[in-house]
Scaffold this motif. Structure first.
Motif, PDB file in Angstrom:
ATOM      1  N   SER A   1       0.777  -1.071   0.005  1.00  0.00           N
ATOM      2  CA  SER A   1       0.100   0.012  -0.072  1.00  0.00           C
ATOM      3  C   SER A   1       0.822   1.240   0.146  1.00  0.00           C
ATOM      4  N   ALA A   2       1.911   1.289   0.839  1.00  0.00           N
ATOM      5  CA  ALA A   2       3.003   2.283   0.576  1.00  0.00           C
ATOM      6  C   ALA A   2       3.324   2.573  -0.866  1.00  0.00           C
ATOM      7  N   ILE A   3       3.678   1.432  -1.412  1.00  0.00           N
ATOM      8  CA  ILE A   3       4.271   1.806  -2.744  1.00  0.00           C
ATOM      9  C   ILE A   3       3.228   2.224  -3.652  1.00  0.00           C
ATOM     10  N   GLN A   4       2.028   1.845  -3.578  1.00  0.00           N
ATOM     11  CA  GLN A   4       1.057   2.193  -4.533  1.00  0.00           C
ATOM     12  C   GLN A   4       0.662   3.833  -4.159  1.00  0.00           C
ATOM     13  N   CYS A   5       0.766   4.086  -2.934  1.00  0.00           N
ATOM     14  CA  CYS A   5       0.498   5.644  -2.312  1.00  0.00           C
ATOM     15  C   CYS A   5       1.572   6.451  -2.820  1.00  0.00           C
ATOM     16  N   ALA A   6       2.966   5.982  -2.747  1.00  0.00           N
ATOM     17  CA  ALA A   6       3.878   6.793  -3.301  1.00  0.00           C
ATOM     18  C   ALA A   6       3.834   6.952  -4.624  1.00  0.00           C
ATOM     19  N   LYS A   7       3.531   5.928  -5.281  1.00  0.00           N
ATOM     20  CA  LYS A   7       3.165   6.172  -6.851  1.00  0.00           C
ATOM     21  C   LYS A   7       2.254   7.143  -7.070  1.00  0.00           C
ATOM     22  N   LYS A   8       1.201   7.091  -6.594  1.00  0.00           N
ATOM     23  CA  LYS A   8       0.023   7.963  -6.876  1.00  0.00           C
ATOM     24  C   LYS A   8       0.574   9.477  -6.510  1.00  0.00           C
ATOM     25  N   ARG A   9       1.349   9.549  -5.693  1.00  0.00           N
ATOM     26  CA  ARG A   9       1.997  10.729  -5.403  1.00  0.00           C
ATOM     27  C   ARG A   9       3.022  11.226  -6.242  1.00  0.00           C
ATOM     28  N   GLY A  10       3.418  10.547  -7.186  1.00  0.00           N
ATOM     29  CA  GLY A  10       4.684  10.898  -7.962  1.00  0.00           C
ATOM     30  C   GLY A  10       6.061  10.743  -7.391  1.00  0.00           C
ATOM     31  N   LEU A  11       5.967  10.287  -6.064  1.00  0.00           N
ATOM     32  CA  LEU A  11       7.385   9.858  -5.702  1.00  0.00           C
ATOM     33  C   LEU A  11       8.143   8.857  -6.420  1.00  0.00           C
ATOM     34  N   LYS A  12       9.197   8.922  -6.332  1.00  0.00           N
ATOM     35  CA  LYS A  12      10.116   7.824  -7.078  1.00  0.00           C
ATOM     36  C   LYS A  12      10.551   6.915  -6.028  1.00  0.00           C
ATOM     37  N   ILE A  13      10.272   5.494  -6.266  1.00  0.00           N
ATOM     38  CA  ILE A  13      10.766   4.382  -5.474  1.00  0.00           C
ATOM     39  C   ILE A  13      11.898   3.887  -6.297  1.00  0.00           C
ATOM     40  N   PRO A  14      12.926   3.505  -5.637  1.00  0.00           N
ATOM     41  CA  PRO A  14      13.513   3.581  -4.198  1.00  0.00           C
ATOM     42  C   PRO A  14      14.219   5.144  -3.877  1.00  0.00           C
ATOM     43  N   GLN A  15      14.216   5.961  -5.194  1.00  0.00           N
ATOM     44  CA  GLN A  15      15.095   7.334  -4.908  1.00  0.00           C
ATOM     45  C   GLN A  15      14.533   8.308  -3.858  1.00  0.00           C
ATOM     46  N   ASP A  16      13.388   8.288  -4.018  1.00  0.00           N
ATOM     47  CA  ASP A  16      12.450   9.402  -2.956  1.00  0.00           C
ATOM     48  C   ASP A  16      12.076   8.676  -1.753  1.00  0.00           C
ATOM     49  N   VAL A  17      11.822   7.372  -1.961  1.00  0.00           N
ATOM     50  CA  VAL A  17      11.546   6.623  -0.593  1.00  0.00           C
ATOM     51  C   VAL A  17      11.737   5.046  -0.960  1.00  0.00           C
ATOM     52  N   ALA A  18      12.648   4.498   0.072  1.00  0.00           N
ATOM     53  CA  ALA A  18      12.894   3.222  -0.394  1.00  0.00           C
ATOM     54  C   ALA A  18      11.872   2.459   0.496  1.00  0.00           C
ATOM     55  N   ILE A  19      11.566   1.076   0.138  1.00  0.00           N
ATOM     56  CA  ILE A  19      10.483   0.561   0.789  1.00  0.00           C
ATOM     57  C   ILE A  19      10.960  -0.980   1.016  1.00  0.00           C
ATOM     58  N   ILE A  20      10.660  -1.387   2.440  1.00  0.00           N
ATOM     59  CA  ILE A  20      10.934  -3.294   2.498  1.00  0.00           C
ATOM     60  C   ILE A  20       9.850  -3.531   3.356  1.00  0.00           C
ATOM     61  N   GLY A  21       9.560  -4.739   2.882  1.00  0.00           N
ATOM     62  CA  GLY A  21       8.306  -5.533   3.697  1.00  0.00           C
ATOM     63  C   GLY A  21       8.825  -6.307   4.552  1.00  0.00           C
ATOM     64  N   PHE A  22       7.816  -7.437   4.562  1.00  0.00           N
ATOM     65  CA  PHE A  22       8.325  -8.837   5.567  1.00  0.00           C
ATOM     66  C   PHE A  22       7.370  -9.579   5.085  1.00  0.00           C
ATOM     67  N   ASN A  23       7.814 -10.852   4.853  1.00  0.00           N
ATOM     68  CA  ASN A  23       7.055 -12.085   4.536  1.00  0.00           C
ATOM     69  C   ASN A  23       7.346 -12.813   3.006  1.00  0.00           C
ATOM     70  N   ASP A  24       7.518 -12.022   2.245  1.00  0.00           N
ATOM     71  CA  ASP A  24       7.763 -12.286   0.747  1.00  0.00           C
ATOM     72  C   ASP A  24       6.491 -13.099   0.403  1.00  0.00           C
ATOM     73  N   ASP A  25       5.326 -12.334   0.436  1.00  0.00           N
ATOM     74  CA  ASP A  25       4.016 -12.797  -0.381  1.00  0.00           C
ATOM     75  C   ASP A  25       4.248 -12.576  -1.713  1.00  0.00           C
ATOM     76  N   PRO A  26       3.302 -13.485  -2.162  1.00  0.00           N
ATOM     77  CA  PRO A  26       3.526 -13.539  -3.871  1.00  0.00           C
ATOM     78  C   PRO A  26       3.135 -12.064  -4.354  1.00  0.00           C
ATOM     79  N   ILE A  27       2.615 -11.566  -3.844  1.00  0.00           N
ATOM     80  CA  ILE A  27       2.463  -9.915  -4.303  1.00  0.00           C
ATOM     81  C   ILE A  27       3.786  -9.254  -4.388  1.00  0.00           C
ATOM     82  N   ALA A  28       4.775  -9.607  -3.361  1.00  0.00           N
ATOM     83  CA  ALA A  28       6.052  -8.733  -3.534  1.00  0.00           C
ATOM     84  C   ALA A  28       6.512  -8.781  -4.755  1.00  0.00           C
ATOM     85  N   SER A  29       6.474 -10.088  -5.310  1.00  0.00           N
ATOM     86  CA  SER A  29       7.530 -10.192  -6.729  1.00  0.00           C
ATOM     87  C   SER A  29       6.558  -9.721  -7.828  1.00  0.00           C
TER      88      SER A  29
END
Lengths: 342, 342
Positions: free
Chosen positions: B259-287
DNA sequence: TTGTAGGCGTTATCAT
DNA sequence: ATGATAACGCCTACAA
């Protein structure tokens, strides 16, 4: 650490100077037992740490308040939601749920059916293994009037409960949707054709094409075996490499559809302008991938609940007739960006 | 449709003019029975359609070859994989698996523990409900030397088997990774703090910051309750609206990270340059999400297998000692595009 | 309203 | 190598 012996109704009877039958009845609020006695018994049972032994009860009554579930594998979004629905419904009715996985192997399925029978399950819910063609290993349940529900992947012929979606009309709707978006060359990712979930979807696809006077091009129909991401990639690459590539893809599951999206993006194809894509199942990924994947909703939890309810109501009414009852649940075309051209 | 009665060893004994005890033994290849007799008995059992009654055997021996599983809900990628691992291992050893869902409710968990006890499960595997603080309802299993394994969400204090990952070091590693990518203001999506899976991850996060001389800013630590997508959106919006927004986010699960990724994208933030994100679990969605989500791998299937093995080996050795045995499984930082700056 | 007694199918023990 | 029997804990006619 000493293990203490379990407290039985016999122990309670002794303490209260009552018969075991009285205890047994009091514990289940039998109407012939006085309120005082019931209260007294329950209090004592509580104090002594009594825990009913469902094995003994099951042996005696030859029923176990247990529903057996036989599916291919648990860790798929559709299946785990299905099981969740089953368990929820069963739990409310005081039933346990035994889960077994066939891993899509026919011989495992046969063995597990035996094992579930040996556990004297009160009912069984099954979604067939991919490999399974012959279903005679389920006859043992019919013979004993143990309710059997096939869900989703059901056999073509078997007189029993079936809970499913109308795969034909779902396939038809999906294809029609793509046609309405202006697609002229629609490819299809088809699952294993001896499972009628998949063959029906394909039939719906073909009929929609015919209905709208579009040619049915066998080159555009890819037969899958496992419907995995990898298979999807391969199929997508093949299709996009064609001299005359498709402008729409209807995939029989979301996993493969997602791989098509990724593949198209890598090649710089615009979705949905160059190629519109629709999947099947509405897995979590469908709403997360960019662009959002249009798909056919598949009411997994509800299918589980419905299946469990069929079992429970059969047991309640103790019908003696071997009826064939097919329940169709609704599906809908869920339009997201991957196919929204207008 | 007539229901026929089950065939019992008694029926077989009668037909063959043997004692039931001989049948019973022959069926399990007891060494004192002659090969001929064994063969004869098995053949007859087969012909007559004999099915062992595990209830009777269970009652007699007071053990059931059944493992009870008590988890919050099945339809989560981590949990369904966990269960898959349990079932697989159990099945190979001839054990059944009973699944129950607490839906994260404490009272349900208490009731289900009782129900599983009543089913006389041979062992129990549990991942605690979010609500649960007191774990005395598990004492009944300890008292009877029924092996109990807590997995993933384990109690802080309870002398029994525990199978888990080192959440502290995982949290530390995740945070350190972001720091190494150049992040200076790292936010944390923290799960419910009375579950030590989450509090440990947070502790690792805090310690990593300290280690690298970065300030610990309480404004950047968001306490979640359910770790849902919606909660993640809210938190992300809050963070990105700050006068001084974070340049890195460590989320305690993938759902919220996505959700953080989606949210950042909507705001035009660059990932990972503006904000780098790491999650936990390696759910299928992660890849699947774009950009790919860096995450901490969580060996779900293996945890399930390990838990089941603990039960099985305890039963085999019939240890009488109440040991505390904690098994830590490895996790790894899986770097994808969402945090790869270098 | 409560008690008596038999049996559900299997296995372990002790005997033969 | 095989047989006889009791016991596991509960429920349900039937009896009182």
């Amino acid at each position: 650490m000493k293990e203490t012996k379990d407290v039985t109704i016999y122990d309670i009877a002794e303490r209260l100077n009552l018969a075991t039958s009285t205890i047994s009845r009091a514990l289940k609020d039998h109407h012939t037992i006085s309120a005082k006695t019931i209260k007294k018994v329950k209090k004592m049972a509580d104090e002594m740490g009594y825990r009913p032994n469902t094995l003994a009860a099951g042996l005696r009554g030859n029923k176990t308040k247990t529903i057996g579930v036989l599916i291919s594998r648990i860790n798929r979004p559709f299946i785990s939601s299905l099981i969740s629905g089953i368990e929820e419904t069963a739990q409310k009715a005081g039933y346990n749920v035994i889960i077994t996985q066939s891993h899509d192997s026919y011989t495992d399925e046969v063995d597990l059916a035996k094992a579930l029978y040996s556990s004297r399950v009160s009912g069984i819910i099954c979604s067939l293994a991919m490999e399974t063609r012959d279903t005679s290993h389920f006859q043992q349940f019919m013979d004993k009037n143990i309710p059997l529900v096939f869900v989703d992947r059901v056999p073509k012929e078997f007189n029993t409960y079936r809970v499913m979606i109308d795969n034909y009309s779902a396939g038809y709707k999906a294809t029609k949707h793509l046609i309405e978006q202006g697609c002229k060359r629609i490819a299809h990712f088809a699952g294993s054709q001896h499972r009628n979930t998949y063959s029906e979807r394909k039939r719906g696809y073909v009929d929609a094409l015919i209905e709208y006077n579009l040619p049915v091009d066998e080159d555009l129909i890819i037969n899958f075996t496992t419907m995995s991401y990898e298979e999807g990639e391969k199929a997508s690459n093949y299709l996009f490499d064609l001299a005359n590539p498709p402008d729409g893809i209807f995939s029989s599951n979301d996993t493969a559809a997602v791989s098509a999206i990724q593949c198209a993006k890598k090649r710089g194809l615009k979705i949905p302008q160059d190629v519109a894509i629709i999947g099947f199942n509405d897995d979590p990924i469908a709403s997360i991938i960019d662009p959002g994947l249009s798909t056919i909703t598949h009411p997994a939890v509800k299918m589980g609940q419905t299946s469990a309810k069929k079992i429970l109501s059969h047991l309640k009414s103790s019908k003696k007739d071997n009826l064939t009852e097919i329940t169709f649940l609704n599906t809908e075309v869920l339009v997201r960006e991957s196919s929204k051209r207008k």
